[in-house]
Motif scaffolding. Structure first.
Motif, mmCIF file in Angstrom:
data_model
loop_
_atom_site.group_PDB
_atom_site.id
_atom_site.type_symbol
_atom_site.label_atom_id
_atom_site.label_comp_id
_atom_site.label_asym_id
_atom_site.label_seq_id
_atom_site.Cartn_x
_atom_site.Cartn_y
_atom_site.Cartn_z
ATOM 1 N N UNK A 95 56.302 28.287 29.456
ATOM 2 C CA UNK A 95 56.862 26.980 29.813
ATOM 3 C C UNK A 95 57.078 26.894 31.320
ATOM 4 N N UNK A 96 57.710 27.926 31.904
ATOM 5 C CA UNK A 96 57.979 27.922 33.334
ATOM 6 C C UNK A 96 56.669 27.883 34.125
ATOM 7 N N UNK A 97 55.698 28.678 33.695
ATOM 8 C CA UNK A 97 54.419 28.709 34.401
ATOM 9 C C UNK A 97 53.705 27.374 34.368
ATOM 10 N N UNK A 98 53.678 26.735 33.214
ATOM 11 C CA UNK A 98 52.984 25.446 33.090
ATOM 12 C C UNK A 98 53.736 24.327 33.814
ATOM 13 N N UNK A 99 55.070 24.383 33.820
ATOM 14 C CA UNK A 99 55.838 23.373 34.555
ATOM 15 C C UNK A 99 55.558 23.486 36.047
ATOM 16 N N UNK A 100 55.535 24.710 36.578
ATOM 17 C CA UNK A 100 55.226 24.901 37.993
ATOM 18 C C UNK A 100 53.779 24.511 38.293
ATOM 19 N N UNK A 101 52.866 24.811 37.383
ATOM 20 C CA UNK A 101 51.466 24.433 37.568
ATOM 21 C C UNK A 101 51.328 22.916 37.642
ATOM 22 N N UNK A 102 52.094 22.201 36.810
ATOM 23 C CA UNK A 102 52.041 20.738 36.833
ATOM 24 C C UNK A 102 52.556 20.180 38.151
ATOM 25 N N UNK A 103 53.388 20.959 38.863
ATOM 26 C CA UNK A 103 53.878 20.537 40.183
ATOM 27 C C UNK A 103 52.877 20.865 41.289
ATOM 28 N N UNK A 104 51.771 21.519 40.930
ATOM 29 C CA UNK A 104 50.733 21.829 41.906
ATOM 30 C C UNK A 104 50.724 23.259 42.406
ATOM 31 N N UNK A 105 51.600 24.133 41.900
ATOM 32 C CA UNK A 105 51.665 25.504 42.381
ATOM 33 C C UNK A 105 50.690 26.399 41.621
ATOM 34 N N UNK A 106 50.184 27.402 42.310
ATOM 35 C CA UNK A 106 49.318 28.402 41.684
ATOM 36 C C UNK A 106 50.203 29.527 41.151
ATOM 37 N N UNK A 132 47.440 21.648 43.996
ATOM 38 C CA UNK A 132 47.102 20.983 42.735
ATOM 39 C C UNK A 132 45.610 20.675 42.668
ATOM 40 N N UNK A 133 44.938 20.640 43.812
ATOM 41 C CA UNK A 133 43.503 20.347 43.845
ATOM 42 C C UNK A 133 42.679 21.392 43.091
ATOM 43 N N UNK A 134 43.232 22.575 42.861
ATOM 44 C CA UNK A 134 42.493 23.611 42.137
ATOM 45 C C UNK A 134 42.401 23.309 40.648
ATOM 46 N N UNK A 135 43.190 22.395 40.176
ATOM 47 C CA UNK A 135 43.118 22.011 38.769
ATOM 48 C C UNK A 135 43.938 22.922 37.870
ATOM 49 N N UNK A 136 43.756 22.738 36.574
ATOM 50 C CA UNK A 136 44.531 23.450 35.573
ATOM 51 C C UNK A 136 43.789 24.697 35.107
ATOM 52 N N UNK A 137 44.508 25.790 34.924
ATOM 53 C CA UNK A 137 43.919 27.047 34.456
ATOM 54 C C UNK A 137 43.950 27.088 32.937
ATOM 55 N N UNK A 138 42.877 27.572 32.283
ATOM 56 C CA UNK A 138 42.909 27.695 30.819
ATOM 57 C C UNK A 138 44.016 28.648 30.368
ATOM 58 N N UNK A 139 44.200 29.748 31.087
ATOM 59 C CA UNK A 139 45.336 30.650 30.952
ATOM 60 C C UNK A 139 45.811 30.982 32.360
ATOM 61 N N UNK A 140 47.110 31.139 32.540
ATOM 62 C CA UNK A 140 47.597 31.577 33.834
ATOM 63 C C UNK A 140 47.035 32.979 34.103
ATOM 64 N N UNK A 195 57.577 18.353 29.391
ATOM 65 C CA UNK A 195 57.520 19.818 29.318
ATOM 66 C C UNK A 195 56.693 20.274 28.125
ATOM 67 N N UNK A 196 56.894 19.655 26.971
ATOM 68 C CA UNK A 196 56.219 20.122 25.761
ATOM 69 C C UNK A 196 54.808 19.553 25.616
ATOM 70 N N UNK A 197 54.483 18.525 26.354
ATOM 71 C CA UNK A 197 53.136 17.951 26.262
ATOM 72 C C UNK A 197 52.164 18.556 27.265
ATOM 73 N N UNK A 198 52.599 19.538 28.037
ATOM 74 C CA UNK A 198 51.689 20.197 28.978
ATOM 75 C C UNK A 198 50.589 20.931 28.211
ATOM 76 N N UNK A 199 49.562 21.314 28.912
ATOM 77 C CA UNK A 199 48.365 21.845 28.248
ATOM 78 C C UNK A 199 48.511 23.341 27.985
ATOM 79 N N UNK A 200 49.146 23.665 26.869
ATOM 80 C CA UNK A 200 49.281 25.058 26.450
ATOM 81 C C UNK A 200 48.076 25.462 25.610
#
Length: 812
Positions: free
Chosen positions: A69-80, A26-34, A393-398
């Motif tokens: 949705x699946x990608x952003x949910x996993x990203x919020x858990x800290x996975x790349x 999760x230290x890598x932060x959020x990606x603008x696009x996966x 789930x719906x408030x993640x950064x899409x």
């Protein structure tokens, strides 16, 4: 109202999505696009991906697209998380583009079943694909989930494969495959995946991801709800379960022994180890008196005996019901359902009865025999998300846009590379999940469940504001606030006990359940608050409306009609006759008439001219030729001309598909002699049913004339207003042009070539002279199929697109 309070009282004994400790990445932060390439991974500072998602859709970072949705949910858990979208499946090389996943592959065919996406209801190949840039077809293989899983295994053999999406959900047991006209094995067996996640899988996926990250072998992850996997006979994890055999039908229950009519009541009681006190009483008294006379008096009356309680023999052998959470139902095996349509219908019925998360039991189905024997084990459905989890789930950064790699040379997604599916939902908001309608032809219930999962009002309003402020091209109109249905937001059972125990397939058929709450006030509040926002000019409702629920709230109908209809409102009565309606589990046409009356009343009060656009299905199981004829008469009487025709499409695992394959009705108990269903098979009869829906198309008139004569209804053939089709036949080419012209198959021309004038021969319109432009036999030409437009109840033409500019839904 604004608090994230659940409408459903269903007990959610599950770990919340936000309670897991984030993964170290999760230290890598959020990606603008996966990322979809190595270059993007390097820009993010990644050396590898923890999870690689493979999908048959183009990557659109929007909450209406499952992989996003699946990608952003996993990203919020800290996975790349990386995505491989629409890869070339001819080899394994494209699947190596992002390197070896550290944890697992996530595989899906996309938002649509790949076979339904690629083929029409008549098994003709579509030339377009709404989930591909430029609407280009052929970018995904048939049965994409199986093909992608095989290529992932070839690319990196030792990486677990987690299969999901609607294609996997609808194929979790042995299923009828319409395209090959046979029963296929469970997709778990064919895809050779390690786990199948069915339904909305956020909760199951997050748990599986963290357990795999903790180095737990995927073979040991067998206790997650909403999953299916292969279990070999003798597997220790299958010990301690109570197996209920439901692999046969018409088996007799426990047989009671016949009573011997020659035995007295006393003898019958003695045979059961008891006594008959009334008949034995005189003997006991006499024996007691004799004993008293011989043995002397002791002050006690020996004739008085204590009462003896004897167990009822009929109840002595009754089995104790095993606990549901440790019970598993054995379905008929794949080999049985493949060869026996009746057992297929029985298995389908049992599956649909075990869909309530509150009482569903595990299912098991054998595949193979001997050394190849294995069981497909299906755990109970996933626990629905709470309102707080839905908001998460719906408030993640899409990004709410397609991946930049799809842009044209000008950096735009609105021209040659436009993705039609994204264009449809670009300015729409999903407010809920699930559907308790239970329509037999629909797969929403099998995938999302019957319990409504609603977002909070604040979360919905925030998304509207994000669209207004951040989405390019927004002009002030929200195209939809809805979901699987437009008006089930925050509706649910009034009693938590009843909701947890209910096994009904529908809450609204044959009538609205008395335990179902039908209060539309929360939805009305969202409509009013949304349209009051600055910069919002109009909020349209594009999702299908459940009108039998809407009429329970006249205030909601008034709010909808006067403020949220863009001239046309689509609803789906599907038919007018009770025969097919009972097999669809749809309300009668009387509910439509009641809603139509309210719709016209409130439209008139608002000073607006608005029209209802009803949808109907042809060739559904249980539909006779007479039913379609009566529907055509109703359409003409009410002034409707259908441009797009929906033909029944047997999707895997749907109840109506089980009817289509077996000829039985799984809505009732299945037996060899149970209720049969009239099935519309064969191209000729399916074409006839479609022709009744398009009674106004001259190309269909010859077929309809022959059918009406055979049915003894030649009285409907004539040139009067009360007739269905005319006696004359204009010159047509016999083809059918749908509103989606790219999917129309050109028929061979039936028109004779125009003869060239020969010297000395006088040509007339009867001997080869073509009619004058705009005239047919001296009369103004009638519109043919290519120019036919639907008409509303007032005789006004209706555009080919539905409410809010959305294309009308595909034929099933």
């Amino acid at each position: 109202m604004n608090a994230p309070v659940d409408v459903s009282f269903f007990a959610r004994a599950a770990k919340p999505l936000t309670s897991y400790r984030p993964y170290w990445a999760k230290r890598f932060g959020r990606a603008p696009f996966l990322p979809m390439s190595r270059e993007e991974m390097q820009q993010l500072g990644w050396d590898s991906c923890d999870v690689v998602l493979v999908t048959g859709d183009a990557y659109v970072d929007h909450p209406s697209f499952g992989m996003a949705v699946i990608g952003r949910v996993l990203e919020a858990q800290g996975f790349r998380v990386g995505i491989i979208a629409q890869p070339d499946w001819q080899s394994a090389e494209p699947f190596k583009a992002l390197g070896r996943p550290n944890l697992f592959w996530g595989v899906t065919a996309g938002n649509m079943d790949s076979m339904i996406n690629r083929y029409t209801a008549d098994r003709k190949i579509r030339s377009d694909d709404a989930y591909t840039p430029g609407d280009v077809g052929g970018k995904r293989p048939d049965r994409a989930a199986i093909v992608y899983s095989q290529r992932c295994r070839e690319a990196f053999k030792d990486v677990p494969i987690i299969l999901g999406g609607i294609e996997g959900s609808l194929r979790r047991i042995a299923h009828y495959d319409y395209w090959s006209d046979k029963v296929r094995r469970s997709i778990v067996v064919d895809a050779k995946c390690d786990l199948l996640l069915y339904g909305n899988a956020e909760r199951a996926l997050v748990e599986v991801a963290h357990r795999l990250a903790a180095r737990e072998p995927v073979e040991q992850i067998t206790d997650v709800r909403g999953t299916a996997y292969v279990r070999r006979p003798g597997d220790e994890s299958g010990q301690g379960w109570f197996e209920i055999d439901s692999s046969t039908v018409d088996e007799p229950g426990r047989v009671e022994a016949h009573v011997n009519p020659y035995m007295t009541t006393s003898e019958q009681a003695a045979a059961q180890g008891a006594t008959c006190s009334k008949e034995d009483a005189p003997d006991s008294i006499a024996q007691g008196a004799d004993g008293a006379g011989a043995g002397g008096q002791n002050g006690a009356n020996p004739a008085i005996q204590p009462i003896q309680f004897v167990a009822n023999p009929a109840l002595r052998t009754r089995l104790k019901v095993p606990p549901r959470d440790r019970s598993v139902i054995r379905l008929p095996s794949y080999e049985q359902v493949r060869s026996d349509p009746v057992l297929y219908a029985h298995a389908n019925r049992v599956l649909h009865l075990e869909t309530n998360p509150g009482n569903a039991r595990a299912l098991v189905q054998a595949h193979g025999e001997g050394a190849t024997a294995r069981d497909v084990w299906i755990n109970p459905p996933p626990v629905p998300l709470t309102t707080a989890e839905m908001d998460h789930v719906f408030d993640l950064h899409y990004a709410r846009a397609p991946h930049p790699s799809y842009a044209d040379e000008n950096g735009s997604h609105d021209h040659a590379t436009k993705i039609p599916a994204w264009e449809m939902i670009r300015f729409s908001v999903n407010i809920m999940r699930g559907c308790f309608g239970g329509c037999t032809f629909c797969s929403i219930t099998e995938h999302e469940g019957r319990i409504i999962q609603s977002r909070s009002e604040d979360s919905i309003i925030q998304e509207i504001e994000d669209i207004r402020d951040k989405v390019a091209g927004f002009t002030g109109t929200i195209s939809d606030l809805g979901g699987p249905t437009a008006n089930m937001y925050r509706l649910g059972c009034k009693s938590p006990e009843i909701e947890a125990a209910c096994r009904k397939p529908s809450c609204v058929y044959p009538g609205i359940c008395s335990n179902l709450g039908t209060n539309h006030d929360p939805l009305i509040q969202i409509y009013r608050r949304g349209r009051a926002l600055k910069g919002i000019k109009k909020i349209l409702i594009g999702s299908g409306l459940r009108y039998d629920l809407a009429v329970k709230s006249p205030e909601y109908v008034k709010e909808l009609v006067q403020h949220h209809v863009g001239g046309y409102l689509k609803i789906a009565p599907e038919h007018t006759e009770q025969g097919p309606l009972t097999k669809m589990m749809k309300p009668g046409i009387g509910s439509y008439d009641k809603f139509k009356q309210m719709f016209e009343q409130f439209s008139e009060e608002a000073g607006k001219k608005q029209f209802l656009i009803p949808y109907f299905i042809a060739a559904h199981p249980g539909t006779s030729d007479e039913d379609m004829m009566n529907l055509a008469i109703w359409l003409k009487k009410n002034g409707f001309r259908a441009d797009q025709v929906q033909t029944f499409y047997p999707s895997p695992m749907a109840t109506a598909t089980a009817m289509y394959h077996s000829g039985k009705n799984p809505l009732r108990k299945i037996g060899r002699d149970s209720e049969g269903v009239d099935i519309v098979r064969g191209e000729k009869r399916r074409r006839l049913h479609k022709a009744f829906l398009r009674y106004h198309d001259p190309n269909n008139w010859p077929l309809l004339r022959d059918a009406l004569k055979a049915m003894g209804r030649a009285d409907l053939i004539g040139n009067g207003k009360h007739h269905l089709i005319p006696t004359f036949q204009p010159m047509t080419d016999g083809s059918y042009q749908s509103a989606r012209r790219s999917n129309s198959t050109a028929a061979p021309s039936a028109r004779k070539p125009v003869q060239q004038p020969v010297q000395g021969r006088l040509l007339t319109q009867h001997t080869g002279l073509p009619p004058r432009a705009g005239l047919v036999a001296g009369k103004p030409a009638r519109p043919v199929a290519g120019g036919a437009k639907p008409f509303d109840g007032a005789g006004k033409p209706v555009p080919a697109k539905g409410l809010g500019g959305k294309p009308q839904r595909k034929g099933r």
